[in-house]
Design a protein around this motif. Structure first.
Motif, PDB file in Angstrom:
ATOM      1  N   TYR A  96       1.062  -1.259   0.136  1.00  0.00           N
ATOM      2  CA  TYR A  96       0.211  -0.033   0.038  1.00  0.00           C
ATOM      3  C   TYR A  96       1.163   1.405   0.108  1.00  0.00           C
ATOM      4  O   TYR A  96       0.503   1.757  -0.770  1.00  0.00           O
ATOM      5  CB  TYR A  96      -0.793   0.268   1.255  1.00  0.00           C
ATOM      6  CG  TYR A  96      -1.832  -1.136   1.132  1.00  0.00           C
ATOM      7  CD1 TYR A  96      -2.253  -1.431  -0.073  1.00  0.00           C
ATOM      8  CD2 TYR A  96      -1.952  -2.377   1.900  1.00  0.00           C
ATOM      9  CE1 TYR A  96      -3.570  -2.703  -0.009  1.00  0.00           C
ATOM     10  CE2 TYR A  96      -2.607  -3.676   1.866  1.00  0.00           C
ATOM     11  CZ  TYR A  96      -3.770  -2.988   0.907  1.00  0.00           C
ATOM     12  OH  TYR A  96      -4.515  -4.652   0.399  1.00  0.00           O
ATOM     13  N   ALA A 100       0.577   3.744  -3.422  1.00  0.00           N
ATOM     14  CA  ALA A 100       0.346   4.916  -2.625  1.00  0.00           C
ATOM     15  C   ALA A 100       1.130   6.772  -2.809  1.00  0.00           C
ATOM     16  O   ALA A 100       1.500   7.282  -3.091  1.00  0.00           O
ATOM     17  CB  ALA A 100       0.405   5.535  -1.025  1.00  0.00           C
ATOM     18  N   SER A 102       3.927   8.633  -5.795  1.00  0.00           N
ATOM     19  CA  SER A 102       3.663   9.489  -6.497  1.00  0.00           C
ATOM     20  C   SER A 102       4.565   8.789  -8.145  1.00  0.00           C
ATOM     21  O   SER A 102       3.362   9.214  -8.634  1.00  0.00           O
ATOM     22  CB  SER A 102       4.555  10.913  -7.018  1.00  0.00           C
ATOM     23  OG  SER A 102       3.672  11.367  -5.323  1.00  0.00           O
ATOM     24  N   ASN A 216      -0.555   5.693 -11.449  1.00  0.00           N
ATOM     25  CA  ASN A 216      -1.994   5.949 -11.024  1.00  0.00           C
ATOM     26  C   ASN A 216      -3.291   5.888 -10.440  1.00  0.00           C
ATOM     27  O   ASN A 216      -4.188   6.689 -10.129  1.00  0.00           O
ATOM     28  CB  ASN A 216      -3.359   4.903 -12.588  1.00  0.00           C
ATOM     29  CG  ASN A 216      -2.618   4.680 -13.756  1.00  0.00           C
ATOM     30  OD1 ASN A 216      -1.636   5.540 -14.332  1.00  0.00           O
ATOM     31  ND2 ASN A 216      -2.682   3.417 -14.247  1.00  0.00           N
ATOM     32  N   THR A 217      -2.767   5.272  -8.881  1.00  0.00           N
ATOM     33  CA  THR A 217      -3.314   5.546  -7.859  1.00  0.00           C
ATOM     34  C   THR A 217      -2.142   6.634  -6.948  1.00  0.00           C
ATOM     35  O   THR A 217      -2.657   6.172  -5.678  1.00  0.00           O
ATOM     36  CB  THR A 217      -2.370   3.939  -6.997  1.00  0.00           C
ATOM     37  OG1 THR A 217      -1.238   3.735  -7.093  1.00  0.00           O
ATOM     38  CG2 THR A 217      -3.911   2.688  -7.803  1.00  0.00           C
ATOM     39  N   ALA A 218      -1.610   6.943  -7.079  1.00  0.00           N
ATOM     40  CA  ALA A 218      -1.059   7.713  -6.224  1.00  0.00           C
ATOM     41  C   ALA A 218      -1.968   8.989  -5.740  1.00  0.00           C
ATOM     42  O   ALA A 218      -2.869   9.422  -5.788  1.00  0.00           O
ATOM     43  CB  ALA A 218      -0.123   9.383  -7.080  1.00  0.00           C
ATOM     44  N   ASP A 219      -0.908   8.850  -4.479  1.00  0.00           N
ATOM     45  CA  ASP A 219      -2.260   9.559  -3.592  1.00  0.00           C
ATOM     46  C   ASP A 219      -1.183   9.992  -2.023  1.00  0.00           C
ATOM     47  O   ASP A 219      -0.648   9.396  -1.301  1.00  0.00           O
ATOM     48  CB  ASP A 219      -2.679   8.592  -2.777  1.00  0.00           C
ATOM     49  CG  ASP A 219      -4.036   9.189  -1.567  1.00  0.00           C
ATOM     50  OD1 ASP A 219      -3.395  10.106  -1.363  1.00  0.00           O
ATOM     51  OD2 ASP A 219      -5.081   8.327  -1.619  1.00  0.00           O
ATOM     52  N   PRO A 220      -0.546  11.798  -2.215  1.00  0.00           N
ATOM     53  CA  PRO A 220       0.418  11.936  -1.543  1.00  0.00           C
ATOM     54  C   PRO A 220      -0.440  12.165  -0.058  1.00  0.00           C
ATOM     55  O   PRO A 220       0.607  11.521   0.790  1.00  0.00           O
ATOM     56  CB  PRO A 220       0.424  13.253  -2.202  1.00  0.00           C
ATOM     57  CG  PRO A 220      -0.339  13.316  -3.742  1.00  0.00           C
ATOM     58  CD  PRO A 220      -1.632  12.035  -3.288  1.00  0.00           C
ATOM     59  N   GLY A 221      -1.161  12.285   0.376  1.00  0.00           N
ATOM     60  CA  GLY A 221      -1.836  12.650   1.359  1.00  0.00           C
ATOM     61  C   GLY A 221      -1.764  11.061   2.127  1.00  0.00           C
ATOM     62  O   GLY A 221      -1.251  10.586   3.199  1.00  0.00           O
ATOM     63  N   LEU A 222      -2.293   9.513   1.816  1.00  0.00           N
ATOM     64  CA  LEU A 222      -2.277   8.271   1.923  1.00  0.00           C
ATOM     65  C   LEU A 222      -0.749   8.197   2.110  1.00  0.00           C
ATOM     66  O   LEU A 222      -0.444   7.164   2.926  1.00  0.00           O
ATOM     67  CB  LEU A 222      -3.178   7.679   1.332  1.00  0.00           C
ATOM     68  CG  LEU A 222      -3.203   5.904   1.410  1.00  0.00           C
ATOM     69  CD1 LEU A 222      -3.221   6.129   2.102  1.00  0.00           C
ATOM     70  CD2 LEU A 222      -3.552   5.222   0.562  1.00  0.00           C
TER      71      LEU A 222
END
Length: 344
Positions: A96, A100, A102, A216-222
């Motif tokens: 995970y 997440a 970038s 495609n799944t980048a989530d800086p907060g997560l």
């Protein structure tokens, strides 16, 4: 009968996440037309262990399971087929934190830094060479076990990352040091790139420019949260999650002098007996359970060697006499050692 493993592997502190096995085994068994429960039973692995997502399976048990599959499938590309079925959940927190990320470069950096969270089966290194980057896998094992682990690791990288990247992106070259397997054509078909067997290194070559490719799944907060979680888990890894492997390794080393004791093993790990027992309980195990598990694994490996008598095996396992070994084996397997040996 599956290929015989070196009993010394039972004393290794290397391991693999039970989540990995639980994720890939059902699909792998279906691919070969096999039954997962029957495979686990043959390998002597309790299915309940796979339900413990944070548990680590000792290396010897992992290899025994997949060598049972190899024996049933006769597929020298078993590791490749395992790697193709890797999903993010197979790696738990490691998976995970990668999801997440970038960019591909950030994902690879986290893979290298946190890969111990999925077990200690090998190591990954990133090497830069001009406009190319090589991601190398270093496996400490040789022979069939090394081939299996290497193909599973490298194929798993690609299977994991492919859905996260824009379509059409592929390695420049995939390298394996071992020789070509049966049905070699399936490898370049899956990797969508040339595959070299008999290479100098195990790994993949990619264009350095791909490191900046957004996921495609980048989530800086997560990513911040998962990075923090991964760091905390890595800090606790040796003292917590991997304690079982360390205890098994110490028990193995002490078997030559008879039955290992809690006091002796604790002393070797610079712990008090009470502290060691308490920390094992946090992992859902007791010292005697760890010792019994090690002895069972070793017994089943030793029984594959016709040159060893039951008395020899009993002594190797630290039992004072063969009758004690026989009683213990009946408790583990509901049959005598000789009945197990005759199973072929």
């Amino acid at each position: 009968m599956p290929p015989v493993l070196d009993p010394a592997l039972a004393g290794s502190d290397q391991s693999l996440s039970s989540a990995y096995v639980a994720t890939v085994l059902p699909e792998l068994a279906a691919h070969y037309g096999l039954d997962s429960d029957a495979l686990l039973a043959r390998a002597g692995i309790d299915p309940r262990v796979l339900a413990q997502s944070d548990a680590l399976l000792p290396l010897v048990d992992v290899l025994r399971l997949f060598l049972v599959v190899l024996d049933a499938s006769a597929d020298s590309g078993l590791g490749f087929e395992v790697g193709k079925r890797v999903k993010p959940r197979a790696y738990q927190v490691l998976g995970y934190v990668i999801l997440a990320s970038s960019t591909l470069g950030e994902a690879i950096d986290r893979l290298v830094r946190f890969e111990a969270l999925s077990g200690k089966l090998g190591s990954t290194r990133l090497c830069r060479d001009g406009d190319q980057v090589r991601l190398n896998w270093y496996c400490p094992l040789t022979g069939e076990p090394g081939r299996f682990l290497t193909e599973a690791a490298i194929t798993g990288w690609v299977a994991f990352m492919r859905p996260l990247l824009p379509s059409g992106l592929a390695p420049l070259l995939v390298r394996f040091r071992h020789g070509a397997p049966q049905d070699e054509a399936r490898y370049p078909a899956f990797f969508q790139s040339p595959v070299q067997f008999g290479a100098e290194h195990d790994g993949v070559d990619i264009a350095a420019s791909l490191l900046d490719t957004p996921l495609n799944t980048a989530d800086p907060g997560l990513a911040v949260l998962m990075e923090r979680e991964a760091r905390a888990l890595l800090t606790d890894f040796e003292s917590g999650t991997n304690l079982l492997s360390a205890v098994r390794a110490q028990c193995y080393q002490q078997l030559a002098d008879g039955e290992p004791t809690l006091e002796a093993v604790a002393g070797a790990l610079s712990l008090t007996p009470r502290n060691l027992q308490a920390r094992l309980r946090k992992q859902g195990m007791g010292f005697q359970e760890v010792l019994d598990g090690l002895r069972q694994s070793l017994a089943e490996l030793y029984l594959q060697d016709p040159a060893l008598s039951l008395t020899d095996i009993a002594l190797l396992l630290g039992f004072a006499e063969s009758s004690s070994f026989t009683r213990a084996f009946r408790r583990w397997r509901s049959m005598s050692p000789n009945q197990w040996r005759r199973r072929g």
